[in-house]
Design a protein around this motif. Structure first.
Motif, PDB file in Angstrom:
ATOM      1  N   GLY A  41       0.850  -1.187   0.000  1.00 12.21           N
ATOM      2  CA  GLY A  41       0.000   0.000   0.000  1.00 12.21           C
ATOM      3  C   GLY A  41       0.885   1.236   0.000  1.00 12.21           C
ATOM      4  O   GLY A  41       1.980   1.226   0.560  1.00 12.21           O
ATOM      5  N   GLY A  42       0.428   2.293  -0.664  1.00 14.92           N
ATOM      6  CA  GLY A  42       1.195   3.530  -0.674  1.00 14.92           C
ATOM      7  C   GLY A  42       2.448   3.481  -1.528  1.00 14.92           C
ATOM      8  O   GLY A  42       3.327   4.331  -1.406  1.00 14.92           O
ATOM      9  N   ALA A  43       2.539   2.482  -2.416  1.00 16.03           N
ATOM     10  CA  ALA A  43       3.737   2.357  -3.245  1.00 16.03           C
ATOM     11  C   ALA A  43       3.763   3.411  -4.349  1.00 16.03           C
ATOM     12  O   ALA A  43       4.827   3.805  -4.822  1.00 16.03           O
ATOM     13  N   GLY A  44       2.587   3.852  -4.769  1.00 15.12           N
ATOM     14  CA  GLY A  44       2.525   4.834  -5.842  1.00 15.12           C
ATOM     15  C   GLY A  44       1.699   4.383  -7.035  1.00 15.12           C
ATOM     16  O   GLY A  44       1.788   4.963  -8.117  1.00 15.12           O
ATOM     17  N   LYS A  45       0.870   3.360  -6.854  1.00 17.29           N
ATOM     18  CA  LYS A  45       0.064   2.847  -7.974  1.00 17.29           C
ATOM     19  C   LYS A  45      -0.890   3.915  -8.511  1.00 17.29           C
ATOM     20  O   LYS A  45      -0.913   4.195  -9.708  1.00 17.29           O
ATOM     21  N   THR A  46      -1.691   4.476  -7.607  1.00 12.18           N
ATOM     22  CA  THR A  46      -2.711   5.423  -8.059  1.00 12.18           C
ATOM     23  C   THR A  46      -2.062   6.674  -8.641  1.00 12.18           C
ATOM     24  O   THR A  46      -2.442   7.135  -9.723  1.00 12.18           O
ATOM     25  N   SER A  47      -1.069   7.214  -7.949  1.00  6.27           N
ATOM     26  CA  SER A  47      -0.397   8.423  -8.453  1.00  6.27           C
ATOM     27  C   SER A  47       0.208   8.171  -9.821  1.00  6.27           C
ATOM     28  O   SER A  47       0.054   8.980 -10.736  1.00  6.27           O
ATOM     29  N   SER A  48       0.885   7.032  -9.968  1.00  6.21           N
ATOM     30  CA  SER A  48       1.549   6.750 -11.251  1.00  6.21           C
ATOM     31  C   SER A  48       0.523   6.516 -12.353  1.00  6.21           C
ATOM     32  O   SER A  48       0.766   6.889 -13.511  1.00  6.21           O
TER      33      SER A  48
ATOM     34  N   LEU B  85       9.987   8.038 -11.102  1.00  5.65           N
ATOM     35  CA  LEU B  85       9.108   9.154 -10.742  1.00  5.65           C
ATOM     36  C   LEU B  85       9.548   9.622  -9.361  1.00  5.65           C
ATOM     37  O   LEU B  85       9.270   8.978  -8.354  1.00  5.65           O
ATOM     38  N   LYS B  86      10.289  10.715  -9.338  1.00  4.09           N
ATOM     39  CA  LYS B  86      10.845  11.214  -8.072  1.00  4.09           C
ATOM     40  C   LYS B  86       9.731  11.698  -7.144  1.00  4.09           C
ATOM     41  O   LYS B  86       8.610  11.937  -7.582  1.00  4.09           O
ATOM     42  N   THR B  87      10.075  11.870  -5.889  1.00  7.51           N
ATOM     43  CA  THR B  87       9.133  12.482  -4.955  1.00  7.51           C
ATOM     44  C   THR B  87       9.018  13.953  -5.315  1.00  7.51           C
ATOM     45  O   THR B  87       9.999  14.701  -5.226  1.00  7.51           O
TER      46      THR B  87
HETATM   47  N1  LIG Z   1       6.189  10.439  -7.252  1.00  6.01           N
HETATM   48  C1  LIG Z   1       5.567  10.883  -6.153  1.00  6.01           C
HETATM   49  N2  LIG Z   1       5.880  12.098  -5.636  1.00  6.01           N
HETATM   50  C2  LIG Z   1       5.283  12.545  -4.516  1.00  6.01           C
HETATM   51  N3  LIG Z   1       4.356  11.876  -3.827  1.00  6.01           N
HETATM   52  C3  LIG Z   1       3.998  10.645  -4.288  1.00  6.01           C
HETATM   53  C4  LIG Z   1       4.570  10.090  -5.475  1.00  6.01           C
HETATM   54  N4  LIG Z   1       4.012   8.865  -5.687  1.00  6.01           N
HETATM   55  C5  LIG Z   1       3.126   8.683  -4.671  1.00  6.01           C
HETATM   56  N5  LIG Z   1       3.117   9.749  -3.829  1.00  6.01           N
HETATM   57  C6  LIG Z   1       2.310   9.901  -2.593  1.00  6.01           C
HETATM   58  O1  LIG Z   1       2.404   8.699  -1.847  1.00  6.01           O
HETATM   59  C7  LIG Z   1       1.134   8.343  -1.296  1.00  6.01           C
HETATM   60  C8  LIG Z   1       0.724   6.975  -1.782  1.00  6.01           C
HETATM   61  O2  LIG Z   1       0.642   6.998  -3.193  1.00  6.01           O
HETATM   62  P1  LIG Z   1      -0.487   6.217  -3.988  1.00  6.01           P
HETATM   63  O3  LIG Z   1      -0.246   6.520  -5.415  1.00  6.01           O
HETATM   64  O4  LIG Z   1      -1.834   6.497  -3.428  1.00  6.01           O
HETATM   65  O5  LIG Z   1      -0.078   4.692  -3.667  1.00  6.01           O
HETATM   66  P2  LIG Z   1      -0.920   3.336  -3.865  1.00  6.01           P
HETATM   67  O6  LIG Z   1      -1.972   3.597  -4.888  1.00  6.01           O
HETATM   68  O7  LIG Z   1       0.094   2.332  -4.320  1.00  6.01           O
HETATM   69  O8  LIG Z   1      -1.479   2.991  -2.519  1.00  6.01           O
HETATM   70  C9  LIG Z   1       0.168   9.444  -1.721  1.00  6.01           C
HETATM   71  O9  LIG Z   1       0.043  10.337  -0.653  1.00  6.01           O
HETATM   72  C10 LIG Z   1       0.843  10.117  -2.905  1.00  6.01           C
HETATM   73  O10 LIG Z   1       0.533  11.490  -2.974  1.00  6.01           O
END
Ligand SMILES: Nc1ncnc2c1ncn2[C@@H]1O[C@H](COP(=O)(O)OP(=O)(O)O)[C@@H](O)[C@H]1O
Ligand SMILES: [Mg+2]
Length: 225
Positions: free
Chosen positions: A11-18, A171-173
């Motif tokens: 969870g929180g790996a970045g799936k939705t954001s990516s 995809l950097k922070t």
């Molecule tokens: N490249 C990024 N830069 C900054 N914040 C990110 C990045 N990718 C993810 N985040 C943050 O990390 C958290 C989890 O990301 P999210 O995409 O929701 O993960 P997942 O869908 O895998 O649970 C969110 O608060 C999101 O804003």
């Protein structure tokens, strides 16, 4: 057209954001359907915060009984179908993975992320065996530090890159990426005086989209004629 899904048990790996970053970038030149197949519906929440670009549509999956039809229908009308998955193993995830031309496995630079990514890749190989086809998958480093990596982060990064297919783009922070969730819409809608580093984020997103297209091309070329 091609189906790209985002999967990892973490969870929180970045799936939705990516998924959002990829969808909002690819739709600048093509029709894209983004499917939210996570019951938490974070992608849907993002999509309701601001108007969407004209060539992007977002739909919420009605669940495992419907997902295959939803993907087939999206494929027929869009150049790219992107599916955001939940972080647990489920029949829904298995159905999506089976339909995918590319599964992107996002991870950060931490050991726990690496363990989860490796576990997810093993699960994908197993699903592939059941289907008698390889499911193309690639690790995407995301949420990585914009500054220089520590020795430990570098070691984890190299260990993954040495062992499995990995995007060269990370995809950097970036504030602009996390701000997408608060403000909705796309990176291009953001005011660079409001959100720092928007232009760098756009460049980063474009490099990610371009490498995704290359990966899909590689997958297509590897298919038996
Ligand atoms: N490249 C990024 N830069 C900054 N914040 C990110 C990045 N990718 C993810 N985040 C943050 O990390 C958290 C989890 O990301 P999210 O995409 O929701 O993960 P997942 O869908 O895998 O649970 C969110 O608060 C999101 O804003
Ligand atoms: Mg998510």
């Amino acid at each position: 057209m091609p189906v790209i899904s985002f999967a990892t048990s973490k969870g929180g790996a970045g799936k939705t954001s990516s998924s959002i970053i990829l969808g909002t970038t690819l739709c600048e030149g093509a029709d894209v359907v983004l499917i939210d197949a996570d019951p938490a519906a974070r992608l849907i929440r993002w999509s309701k915060r601001a108007p969407l670009p004209p060539r992007l549509s977002v739909l919420q999956s009605r669940g495992e009984k419907h997902i295959q039809d939803e993907i087939a229908e999206a494929r027929a009308r869009a150049a790219f179908v992107i599916v955001d998955l939940e972080g647990t193993a489920s029949r829904l995830n298995a159905f999506v993975v089976a339909e995918s031309d590319l599964v992107v496995v996002p991870m950060g630079d931490e050991q726990q992320d690496a363990d989860d990514a490796i576990e997810t890749l093993a699960m994908l190989r197993q699903e592939g065996r059941a289907l008698r086809r390889d499911i193309p998958a690639a690790v995407l480093f995301c949420r990585t530090k914009a500054a220089v990596k520590s020795r430990l982060e570098r070691a984890i990064n190299e260990q993954i890159r040495g062992g499995v297919a990995t995007y060269s783009v990370e995809l950097k922070t970036r504030t602009a990426f996390s701000a997408l969730h608060n403000v909705g819409g796309t990176l291009r809608d953001m005011d660079p005086t409001d959100v720092s580093g928007v232009n760098k984020a756009i460049e980063n997103a474009q490099a990610f989209a371009a490498e995704t297209i290359d990966m899909l091309e590689g997958v297509r070329n590897a298919e038996p004629a």
